[in-house]
Design a protein around this motif. Sequence first.
Motif, PDB file in Angstrom:
ATOM      1  N   THR A  32     -31.326 -23.617  -3.343  1.00  0.00           N
ATOM      2  CA  THR A  32     -30.034 -23.264  -2.756  1.00  0.00           C
ATOM      3  C   THR A  32     -29.029 -24.352  -3.101  1.00  0.00           C
ATOM      4  O   THR A  32     -29.373 -25.525  -3.264  1.00  0.00           O
ATOM      5  CB  THR A  32     -30.125 -23.114  -1.225  1.00  0.00           C
ATOM      6  OG1 THR A  32     -30.635 -24.321  -0.671  1.00  0.00           O
ATOM      7  CG2 THR A  32     -31.013 -21.959  -0.829  1.00  0.00           C
ATOM      8  N   VAL A  33     -27.770 -23.949  -3.206  1.00  0.00           N
ATOM      9  CA  VAL A  33     -26.686 -24.881  -3.484  1.00  0.00           C
ATOM     10  C   VAL A  33     -25.776 -24.900  -2.273  1.00  0.00           C
ATOM     11  O   VAL A  33     -25.302 -23.858  -1.824  1.00  0.00           O
ATOM     12  CB  VAL A  33     -25.889 -24.454  -4.739  1.00  0.00           C
ATOM     13  CG1 VAL A  33     -24.757 -25.436  -5.010  1.00  0.00           C
ATOM     14  CG2 VAL A  33     -26.799 -24.328  -5.937  1.00  0.00           C
ATOM     15  N   GLU A  34     -25.557 -26.088  -1.740  1.00  0.00           N
ATOM     16  CA  GLU A  34     -24.658 -26.256  -0.605  1.00  0.00           C
ATOM     17  C   GLU A  34     -23.539 -27.207  -1.015  1.00  0.00           C
ATOM     18  O   GLU A  34     -23.733 -28.065  -1.867  1.00  0.00           O
ATOM     19  CB  GLU A  34     -25.415 -26.828   0.596  1.00  0.00           C
ATOM     20  CG  GLU A  34     -26.537 -25.935   1.078  1.00  0.00           C
ATOM     21  CD  GLU A  34     -27.393 -26.599   2.146  1.00  0.00           C
ATOM     22  OE1 GLU A  34     -27.150 -27.777   2.480  1.00  0.00           O
ATOM     23  OE2 GLU A  34     -28.317 -25.927   2.619  1.00  0.00           O
ATOM     24  N   ILE A  35     -22.375 -27.054  -0.410  1.00  0.00           N
ATOM     25  CA  ILE A  35     -21.246 -27.927  -0.681  1.00  0.00           C
ATOM     26  C   ILE A  35     -21.162 -28.970   0.436  1.00  0.00           C
ATOM     27  O   ILE A  35     -21.103 -28.611   1.612  1.00  0.00           O
ATOM     28  CB  ILE A  35     -19.922 -27.130  -0.754  1.00  0.00           C
ATOM     29  CG1 ILE A  35     -20.012 -26.009  -1.799  1.00  0.00           C
ATOM     30  CG2 ILE A  35     -18.745 -28.054  -1.035  1.00  0.00           C
ATOM     31  CD1 ILE A  35     -20.200 -26.505  -3.210  1.00  0.00           C
ATOM     32  N   ASP A  36     -21.180 -30.242   0.048  1.00  0.00           N
ATOM     33  CA  ASP A  36     -21.043 -31.317   1.025  1.00  0.00           C
ATOM     34  C   ASP A  36     -19.621 -31.281   1.580  1.00  0.00           C
ATOM     35  O   ASP A  36     -18.649 -31.311   0.817  1.00  0.00           O
ATOM     36  CB  ASP A  36     -21.333 -32.663   0.356  1.00  0.00           C
ATOM     37  CG  ASP A  36     -21.358 -33.802   1.351  1.00  0.00           C
ATOM     38  OD1 ASP A  36     -20.328 -34.034   2.014  1.00  0.00           O
ATOM     39  OD2 ASP A  36     -22.405 -34.467   1.454  1.00  0.00           O
ATOM     40  N   GLU A  37     -19.485 -31.220   2.895  1.00  0.00           N
ATOM     41  CA  GLU A  37     -18.171 -31.070   3.519  1.00  0.00           C
ATOM     42  C   GLU A  37     -17.288 -32.299   3.350  1.00  0.00           C
ATOM     43  O   GLU A  37     -16.061 -32.186   3.366  1.00  0.00           O
ATOM     44  CB  GLU A  37     -18.334 -30.739   5.003  1.00  0.00           C
ATOM     45  CG  GLU A  37     -18.945 -29.382   5.236  1.00  0.00           C
ATOM     46  CD  GLU A  37     -19.100 -29.068   6.712  1.00  0.00           C
ATOM     47  OE1 GLU A  37     -18.556 -29.815   7.561  1.00  0.00           O
ATOM     48  OE2 GLU A  37     -19.777 -28.072   7.017  1.00  0.00           O
ATOM     49  N   GLU A  38     -17.882 -33.461   3.185  1.00  0.00           N
ATOM     50  CA  GLU A  38     -17.097 -34.685   3.033  1.00  0.00           C
ATOM     51  C   GLU A  38     -16.670 -34.935   1.594  1.00  0.00           C
ATOM     52  O   GLU A  38     -15.524 -35.262   1.329  1.00  0.00           O
ATOM     53  CB  GLU A  38     -17.879 -35.883   3.562  1.00  0.00           C
ATOM     54  CG  GLU A  38     -18.123 -35.828   5.057  1.00  0.00           C
ATOM     55  CD  GLU A  38     -18.969 -36.998   5.537  1.00  0.00           C
ATOM     56  OE1 GLU A  38     -19.266 -37.908   4.734  1.00  0.00           O
ATOM     57  OE2 GLU A  38     -19.322 -36.984   6.733  1.00  0.00           O
ATOM     58  N   THR A  39     -17.611 -34.779   0.651  1.00  0.00           N
ATOM     59  CA  THR A  39     -17.328 -35.113  -0.751  1.00  0.00           C
ATOM     60  C   THR A  39     -17.055 -33.881  -1.611  1.00  0.00           C
ATOM     61  O   THR A  39     -16.628 -34.021  -2.749  1.00  0.00           O
ATOM     62  CB  THR A  39     -18.508 -35.878  -1.363  1.00  0.00           C
ATOM     63  OG1 THR A  39     -19.659 -35.023  -1.360  1.00  0.00           O
ATOM     64  CG2 THR A  39     -18.796 -37.152  -0.602  1.00  0.00           C
ATOM     65  N   TYR A  40     -17.320 -32.693  -1.091  1.00  0.00           N
ATOM     66  CA  TYR A  40     -17.170 -31.425  -1.814  1.00  0.00           C
ATOM     67  C   TYR A  40     -18.038 -31.370  -3.071  1.00  0.00           C
ATOM     68  O   TYR A  40     -17.732 -30.662  -4.024  1.00  0.00           O
ATOM     69  CB  TYR A  40     -15.705 -31.140  -2.164  1.00  0.00           C
ATOM     70  CG  TYR A  40     -14.846 -30.981  -0.935  1.00  0.00           C
ATOM     71  CD1 TYR A  40     -14.913 -29.830  -0.174  1.00  0.00           C
ATOM     72  CD2 TYR A  40     -13.995 -32.001  -0.515  1.00  0.00           C
ATOM     73  CE1 TYR A  40     -14.144 -29.677   0.970  1.00  0.00           C
ATOM     74  CE2 TYR A  40     -13.225 -31.863   0.621  1.00  0.00           C
ATOM     75  CZ  TYR A  40     -13.302 -30.706   1.360  1.00  0.00           C
ATOM     76  OH  TYR A  40     -12.546 -30.562   2.486  1.00  0.00           O
ATOM     77  N   GLU A  41     -19.125 -32.115  -3.069  1.00  0.00           N
ATOM     78  CA  GLU A  41     -20.070 -32.075  -4.176  1.00  0.00           C
ATOM     79  C   GLU A  41     -21.138 -31.037  -3.893  1.00  0.00           C
ATOM     80  O   GLU A  41     -21.463 -30.765  -2.744  1.00  0.00           O
ATOM     81  CB  GLU A  41     -20.730 -33.446  -4.367  1.00  0.00           C
ATOM     82  CG  GLU A  41     -19.797 -34.514  -4.859  1.00  0.00           C
ATOM     83  CD  GLU A  41     -20.499 -35.846  -5.071  1.00  0.00           C
ATOM     84  OE1 GLU A  41     -21.733 -35.919  -4.848  1.00  0.00           O
ATOM     85  OE2 GLU A  41     -19.826 -36.806  -5.455  1.00  0.00           O
TER      86      GLU A  41
END
Length: 103
Positions: A62-71
């Motif tokens: 799964t791919v998730e987007i880090d809320e702080e860095t948007y990575e």
Amino acid sequence: MADDAEQVPAINVKEPLDLIRLSLDERIYVKMRNERELRGRLHAYDQHLNMVLGEAEETVTTVEIDEETYEEVYRTTKRNIPMLFVRGDGVILVSPPSMRAPI
């Protein structure tokens, strides 16, 4: 001219499913839709690529987007399943595990 001993024996393959037939009771790798991968022993299959795998290992990425860095953060989840029915309409690729290219 090559020696007869050097020739590779011909395998009787007339249609694509003949290659699957040669993998019966062997460990195979199955790439599925939605970033799902399976490895297991092929017990049965049909013309729709419905399959029964024993001693199966499922890997879901799964791919998730880090809320702080948007990575993008990739996470893999694995589980072992003693016997698994695979519906053929989700199959993308079937291969012996040793033939799989590294990611």
